[in-house]
Design a protein around this motif. Structure first.
Motif: not given
Length: 42
Positions: A4-18
């Protein structure tokens, strides 16, 4: 990404490594799914 993400909004993000142990092909997907359920964009 949450369904349900609204792509016009900003969200916290993470980069996940193995991880350095375990099955590398499965762990990042498990973490990403759990974090997406909590509102993070991966």
């Amino acid at each position: 990404m949450p369904n349900d993400a609204d792509l016009t909004q900003k969200y916290p993000a993470l980069v996940i490594g193995p991880p350095f142990g375990g099955v590398k092909e499965q762990s990042p997907g498990v973490y990403a799914n759990q974090l997406a359920q909590r509102g993070f964009i991966g």
